[in-house]
Scaffold this motif. Sequence first.
Motif, mmCIF file in Angstrom:
data_model
loop_
_atom_site.group_PDB
_atom_site.id
_atom_site.type_symbol
_atom_site.label_atom_id
_atom_site.label_comp_id
_atom_site.label_asym_id
_atom_site.label_seq_id
_atom_site.Cartn_x
_atom_site.Cartn_y
_atom_site.Cartn_z
ATOM 1 N N UNK A 162 -3.043 14.225 11.886
ATOM 2 C CA UNK A 162 -3.291 13.079 11.648
ATOM 3 C C UNK A 162 -3.614 12.985 9.973
ATOM 4 N N UNK A 163 -4.697 14.146 9.957
ATOM 5 C CA UNK A 163 -5.343 14.219 8.553
ATOM 6 C C UNK A 163 -4.094 14.374 7.403
ATOM 7 N N UNK A 164 -3.157 15.150 7.941
ATOM 8 C CA UNK A 164 -2.185 15.926 6.962
ATOM 9 C C UNK A 164 -1.149 14.616 6.598
ATOM 10 N N UNK A 165 -0.785 13.882 7.614
ATOM 11 C CA UNK A 165 0.188 12.670 7.425
ATOM 12 C C UNK A 165 -0.731 11.442 6.700
ATOM 13 N N UNK A 166 -1.876 11.313 6.872
ATOM 14 C CA UNK A 166 -2.458 10.433 6.269
ATOM 15 C C UNK A 166 -2.711 10.682 4.640
ATOM 16 N N UNK A 167 -3.003 12.017 4.642
ATOM 17 C CA UNK A 167 -3.128 12.575 3.100
ATOM 18 C C UNK A 167 -2.061 12.428 2.277
ATOM 19 N N UNK A 168 -0.621 12.824 2.804
ATOM 20 C CA UNK A 168 0.335 12.858 2.362
ATOM 21 C C UNK A 168 0.796 11.576 1.932
ATOM 22 N N UNK A 169 0.735 10.576 2.930
ATOM 23 C CA UNK A 169 1.018 8.989 2.710
ATOM 24 C C UNK A 169 0.158 8.363 1.636
ATOM 25 N N UNK A 170 -0.815 8.893 1.559
ATOM 26 C CA UNK A 170 -2.116 8.229 0.546
ATOM 27 C C UNK A 170 -1.523 8.806 -0.699
ATOM 28 N N UNK A 171 -1.273 10.197 -0.825
ATOM 29 C CA UNK A 171 -1.028 10.500 -2.288
ATOM 30 C C UNK A 171 0.335 10.206 -2.672
ATOM 31 N N UNK A 172 1.405 10.056 -1.896
ATOM 32 C CA UNK A 172 2.594 9.542 -2.378
ATOM 33 C C UNK A 172 2.674 8.027 -2.814
ATOM 34 N N UNK A 173 1.901 7.340 -1.935
ATOM 35 C CA UNK A 173 1.953 5.810 -2.351
ATOM 36 C C UNK A 173 0.960 5.657 -3.757
ATOM 37 N N UNK A 174 -0.164 6.220 -3.805
ATOM 38 C CA UNK A 174 -1.160 6.194 -5.022
ATOM 39 C C UNK A 174 -0.353 6.668 -6.282
ATOM 40 N N UNK A 175 0.374 7.940 -6.153
ATOM 41 C CA UNK A 175 1.009 8.527 -7.284
ATOM 42 C C UNK A 175 2.224 7.677 -7.632
ATOM 43 N N UNK A 176 2.994 7.098 -6.860
ATOM 44 C CA UNK A 176 3.822 6.153 -6.975
ATOM 45 C C UNK A 176 3.444 4.885 -7.705
ATOM 46 N N UNK A 177 2.343 4.319 -7.421
ATOM 47 C CA UNK A 177 1.692 3.363 -8.093
ATOM 48 C C UNK A 177 1.331 3.780 -9.566
ATOM 49 N N UNK A 178 0.590 4.733 -9.571
ATOM 50 C CA UNK A 178 0.209 5.377 -11.018
ATOM 51 C C UNK A 178 1.626 5.799 -11.805
ATOM 52 N N UNK A 179 2.483 6.342 -11.199
ATOM 53 C CA UNK A 179 3.569 6.692 -12.227
ATOM 54 C C UNK A 179 4.247 5.137 -12.467
ATOM 55 N N UNK A 180 4.422 4.308 -11.716
ATOM 56 C CA UNK A 180 5.199 2.969 -12.056
ATOM 57 C C UNK A 180 4.477 2.260 -12.929
ATOM 58 N N UNK A 181 2.949 2.147 -12.738
ATOM 59 C CA UNK A 181 2.264 1.450 -13.717
ATOM 60 C C UNK A 181 2.038 2.223 -15.117
ATOM 61 N N UNK A 182 2.025 3.427 -15.137
ATOM 62 C CA UNK A 182 1.823 4.287 -16.279
ATOM 63 C C UNK A 182 3.154 3.993 -16.997
ATOM 64 N N UNK A 183 4.013 4.156 -16.353
ATOM 65 C CA UNK A 183 5.239 4.111 -17.089
ATOM 66 C C UNK A 183 5.710 2.728 -17.454
#
Length: 187
Positions: free
Chosen positions: A138-159
């Motif tokens: 559970x911890x792994x899946x939630x951390x992977x999802x949070x990191x993927x989503x947040x880094x996607x937001x960061x990349x899209x907004x930064x770009x």
Amino acid sequence: MDLAAPLYWGQLVSTGLLALALGLDALSLGLGIGMRGIRKLDVLKISVVTALFHMVMPLAGMWTGGYLSVLLGKVATVGGGLLLVLLGAHMVYSALQSNETRGHNHRNFWGLMLFAFSVSIDSFSVGVSLGMFAGDVMMTVLMFGAAGGLMSIAGLLLGRRVGEWTGEYGEALGGVILLAFGIHFLF
């Protein structure tokens, strides 16, 4: 699990680093899409789908890895380490190989699915490796999802805000982190 146990904190840090390494793909591809211009609604839509893929793909990989671990025993640990080394090397190679910005048509369903799948496929492979070792799913899946989503937001907004500056080196850094974990599992 005891929150004060060193094993828990070690797993938390290791899983967090893996999640960040795997999320760097979403960051770098998000930079490319963001640089071409993107609406805020599309940022939200892409990030949510990417987070879901970053949760489903490693979960499927962990189930596969858990099954392989039961079948293969100690060989599975070495196999998981080798898989991480190969995946990390491939990420570094592909990041250094291309200089052009990779892009997808994120406005249609299939483009969105292709984007989310392409930045999450390495999560499946890492999930296979992690499934061969005992850990908090559970911890792994939630951390992977949070990191993927947040880094996607960061990349899209930064770009969206910044002009042409390279995001492909983020993928190379992620590959180096995966290589390090793979080598750790081998020795």
